[in-house]
Motif scaffolding. Sequence first.
Motif, mmCIF file in Angstrom:
data_model
loop_
_atom_site.group_PDB
_atom_site.id
_atom_site.type_symbol
_atom_site.label_atom_id
_atom_site.label_comp_id
_atom_site.label_asym_id
_atom_site.label_seq_id
_atom_site.Cartn_x
_atom_site.Cartn_y
_atom_site.Cartn_z
ATOM 1 N N LEU A 198 0.879 -1.094 -0.080
ATOM 2 C CA LEU A 198 0.311 0.172 -0.119
ATOM 3 C C LEU A 198 0.801 1.371 0.094
ATOM 4 C CD1 LEU A 198 -3.195 0.543 0.086
ATOM 5 C CD2 LEU A 198 -2.756 0.904 2.780
ATOM 6 N N HIS A 199 0.551 2.305 -0.961
ATOM 7 C CA HIS A 199 1.344 3.413 -0.916
ATOM 8 C C HIS A 199 0.392 4.740 -0.702
ATOM 9 C CE1 HIS A 199 4.367 6.440 -2.312
ATOM 10 N NE2 HIS A 199 5.214 5.564 -2.217
ATOM 11 N N ASN A 200 0.855 5.625 -0.220
ATOM 12 C CA ASN A 200 0.058 6.871 0.046
ATOM 13 C C ASN A 200 -0.025 7.515 -1.435
ATOM 14 O OD1 ASN A 200 1.713 9.837 0.224
ATOM 15 N ND2 ASN A 200 3.109 7.816 0.704
ATOM 16 N N TRP A 201 -1.083 8.407 -1.613
ATOM 17 C CA TRP A 201 -1.440 8.681 -2.995
ATOM 18 C C TRP A 201 -1.940 10.300 -2.736
ATOM 19 C CZ3 TRP A 201 1.355 7.263 -6.649
ATOM 20 C CH2 TRP A 201 0.797 7.524 -8.061
ATOM 21 N N PRO A 202 -1.016 11.328 -3.160
ATOM 22 C CA PRO A 202 -1.630 12.735 -2.862
ATOM 23 C C PRO A 202 -2.816 13.001 -3.877
ATOM 24 C CG PRO A 202 0.789 12.637 -2.475
ATOM 25 C CD PRO A 202 0.485 11.244 -3.111
ATOM 26 N N ASP A 203 -2.669 12.451 -4.888
ATOM 27 C CA ASP A 203 -3.867 12.894 -5.887
ATOM 28 C C ASP A 203 -5.393 12.515 -5.299
ATOM 29 O OD1 ASP A 203 -2.081 13.880 -7.540
ATOM 30 O OD2 ASP A 203 -2.236 12.254 -9.062
ATOM 31 N N LEU A 204 -5.343 11.585 -4.266
ATOM 32 C CA LEU A 204 -6.723 11.193 -3.591
ATOM 33 C C LEU A 204 -6.992 11.940 -2.207
ATOM 34 C CD1 LEU A 204 -6.892 7.168 -4.279
ATOM 35 C CD2 LEU A 204 -8.021 8.964 -5.330
ATOM 36 N N PRO A 205 -8.051 12.491 -2.101
ATOM 37 C CA PRO A 205 -8.133 12.952 -0.556
ATOM 38 C C PRO A 205 -8.209 11.865 0.346
ATOM 39 C CG PRO A 205 -10.116 13.843 -2.247
ATOM 40 C CD PRO A 205 -9.113 12.516 -2.767
ATOM 41 N N GLN A 206 -7.732 12.315 1.491
ATOM 42 C CA GLN A 206 -7.505 11.431 2.662
ATOM 43 C C GLN A 206 -8.738 10.672 3.065
ATOM 44 O OE1 GLN A 206 -8.829 11.488 5.952
ATOM 45 N NE2 GLN A 206 -7.533 9.522 6.302
ATOM 46 N N GLY A 207 -9.106 9.507 3.100
ATOM 47 C CA GLY A 207 -10.197 8.884 3.318
ATOM 48 C C GLY A 207 -10.743 7.981 2.250
ATOM 49 N N GLN A 208 -9.930 8.010 0.957
ATOM 50 C CA GLN A 208 -10.299 7.382 -0.126
ATOM 51 C C GLN A 208 -9.057 6.264 -0.387
ATOM 52 O OE1 GLN A 208 -11.480 9.486 -3.490
ATOM 53 N NE2 GLN A 208 -12.893 11.150 -2.607
ATOM 54 N N MET A 209 -9.453 5.291 -0.820
ATOM 55 C CA MET A 209 -8.527 4.055 -1.327
ATOM 56 C C MET A 209 -8.716 3.699 -2.760
ATOM 57 S SD MET A 209 -8.190 2.177 2.259
ATOM 58 C CE MET A 209 -6.734 1.533 1.865
ATOM 59 N N ALA A 210 -7.794 3.266 -3.392
ATOM 60 C CA ALA A 210 -7.719 2.785 -4.955
ATOM 61 C C ALA A 210 -7.077 1.457 -4.949
ATOM 62 C CB ALA A 210 -7.460 3.893 -5.686
ATOM 63 N N VAL A 211 -7.328 1.011 -6.082
ATOM 64 C CA VAL A 211 -6.577 -0.302 -6.651
ATOM 65 C C VAL A 211 -7.000 -0.622 -8.189
ATOM 66 C CG1 VAL A 211 -8.524 -2.131 -5.895
ATOM 67 C CG2 VAL A 211 -5.725 -2.552 -6.067
ATOM 68 N N THR A 395 0.291 17.546 -1.027
ATOM 69 C CA THR A 395 1.537 18.054 -1.919
ATOM 70 C C THR A 395 2.199 16.732 -2.617
ATOM 71 O OG1 THR A 395 1.818 19.594 -0.079
ATOM 72 C CG2 THR A 395 3.972 19.132 -1.291
ATOM 73 N N SER A 396 2.644 16.965 -3.577
ATOM 74 C CA SER A 396 3.507 15.819 -4.324
ATOM 75 C C SER A 396 4.385 15.089 -3.793
ATOM 76 C CB SER A 396 3.998 16.469 -5.655
ATOM 77 O OG SER A 396 4.401 15.431 -6.567
ATOM 78 N N LEU A 397 4.656 13.825 -4.146
ATOM 79 C CA LEU A 397 5.311 12.845 -3.638
ATOM 80 C C LEU A 397 6.884 13.595 -4.023
ATOM 81 C CD1 LEU A 397 4.063 9.350 -4.489
ATOM 82 C CD2 LEU A 397 4.036 10.517 -1.810
ATOM 83 N N HIS A 398 7.738 13.152 -3.137
ATOM 84 C CA HIS A 398 9.387 13.578 -3.621
ATOM 85 C C HIS A 398 9.434 15.191 -3.609
ATOM 86 C CE1 HIS A 398 10.870 9.626 -5.189
ATOM 87 N NE2 HIS A 398 9.712 9.452 -4.643
ATOM 88 N N HIS A 399 8.573 15.915 -3.003
ATOM 89 C CA HIS A 399 8.695 17.346 -2.913
ATOM 90 C C HIS A 399 9.106 17.696 -1.616
ATOM 91 C CE1 HIS A 399 7.158 21.658 -2.577
ATOM 92 N NE2 HIS A 399 7.138 21.558 -3.635
ATOM 93 N N PRO A 400 9.816 18.824 -1.644
ATOM 94 C CA PRO A 400 10.454 19.182 -0.153
ATOM 95 C C PRO A 400 9.279 19.557 0.766
ATOM 96 C CG PRO A 400 11.069 20.561 -1.872
ATOM 97 C CD PRO A 400 10.617 19.601 -2.721
ATOM 98 N N GLY A 401 8.166 19.872 0.252
ATOM 99 C CA GLY A 401 7.273 20.360 1.280
ATOM 100 C C GLY A 401 6.228 19.250 1.519
ATOM 101 N N TYR A 402 6.636 18.006 1.019
ATOM 102 C CA TYR A 402 5.487 16.964 1.432
ATOM 103 C C TYR A 402 5.543 16.341 2.981
ATOM 104 C CZ TYR A 402 4.140 12.096 1.822
ATOM 105 O OH TYR A 402 3.320 11.043 2.072
ATOM 106 N N ASP A 403 4.462 16.071 3.278
ATOM 107 C CA ASP A 403 4.536 15.061 4.704
ATOM 108 C C ASP A 403 3.284 14.225 4.736
ATOM 109 O OD1 ASP A 403 4.991 14.621 7.486
ATOM 110 O OD2 ASP A 403 3.407 16.013 8.129
ATOM 111 N N PHE A 404 3.660 13.035 5.231
ATOM 112 C CA PHE A 404 2.616 12.167 5.300
ATOM 113 C C PHE A 404 1.393 12.551 6.201
ATOM 114 C CE2 PHE A 404 0.646 8.301 7.034
ATOM 115 C CZ PHE A 404 0.487 7.353 5.933
ATOM 116 N N ASN A 405 0.214 12.190 5.948
ATOM 117 C CA ASN A 405 -0.861 12.492 6.799
ATOM 118 C C ASN A 405 -1.297 11.715 7.635
ATOM 119 O OD1 ASN A 405 -3.665 13.194 7.643
ATOM 120 N ND2 ASN A 405 -4.239 13.731 5.673
#
Length: 431
Positions: A198-211, A395-405
Amino acid sequence: MKLSKPALAIGSLLLAMIAPAQAVEAPVLSDIEQRVSAVEGHMIAWRRDIHQHPELSNQEHRTAKLVAEHLKKLGLEVKTGVGGTGVVGLLKGDLPGKVVALRADMDALPVKELVDLPFASKAKGKHMGKEVDVMHACGHDGHTAMLLGAAHLLSQQRNFGGTVHLIFQPAEEGGAGAKAMMEDGLFQRFACQAVFALHNWPDLPQGQMAVRVGPIMAANIRFEIRVRGKGGHAALPHTTRDPVPVACAIVTQLQTLVSRTLDPVDSAVLTIGKIEAGTVENIIPNEAVLYGTLRTLRDDTQATLVAGIERIAQHTAAAHECQALYIHKPGYPNTTNSAAEAALMAQVMAEVVGPENTHPNIAPAMTSEDFGFMLQQVPGAYGWIGNGKNGQRGTSLHHPGYDFNDDNIALGARFWDTLARRWLEQSSASA
């Protein structure tokens, strides 16, 4: 004195108005909600500790030690040093059965953190021989914390048949840690019938999941094109074979390769990210070097485009009386989900976050993931958990302003606990 009925009614109303309001009963939490709630604070603390002390690929010694210690406290059999700094925890249920594996990645990136957090990284590391700033800019700190939380939940109630292998993988960020663990006998020493990630995905709002079934992440390769000419004085170009404009011509021609070679419904990304040539402005160099990456969702597409890159480079160089050497650098394969496991993952996502927040057929991404190596050997699935905030894209992955929710940590742990149990239930029923 006897009061009239209207007076009694008014009195009752006044008493009701001044009487303290009855406390609203708190909602009754389910067993899993109670167990998740009890460990959530610990999971967040683990995540923030790992975030504050990030480690680059194949350097995850502190993180691996932290993971191993937590797993041992839960009474798990723990193996360390798998594929370098990898850790595997074996969690056995009360009854015999098949084996399912859950994987989290542990490494960080050579990025300087620009997030103002009390637990922000101040760590340094060695990258390509240089000291660099290090940051968890891809959320692997959160992935590790979620899987540690799942280990707690599963170990508290082992009323299932089978075994869960908890794989904490190093070096996902370009180091092919999954492949290294496999070459160290991961699936021979810790055999399983299915593996999930499982990987976090900034394009999806928190609380949603995808596969999705099939490829969810692209394969990638890297390459060099070394354009060789004949150097000389910048004032005498006619006595040289300048490789710089030839390299520029190759870049321009490569931009037509995807658009004019592939079926429009196929997908590929070809990027030249770096060009090197020369030493000073008044010398035409002998060589110019192009560095690029290619990402595809199908193996035959990759083969077609690799042949095209080499062909365009060599023929363009020859047209200018130069030579071009193509150097191929294999990368990660497609991350391709098997049908049954992707369907189960979607089912569990719907159970945990609701069908309305589940995307069972999400469009694939052209980013890459070395979990694809594992899926080449064992059936499984790779899914996404939304990392946006306040209903918006994060915030996009690999960005210096990113943080895990951190809101994802309890959710992710509950998802892993449920998925492992559901898979083992199904495998037991079909045995």
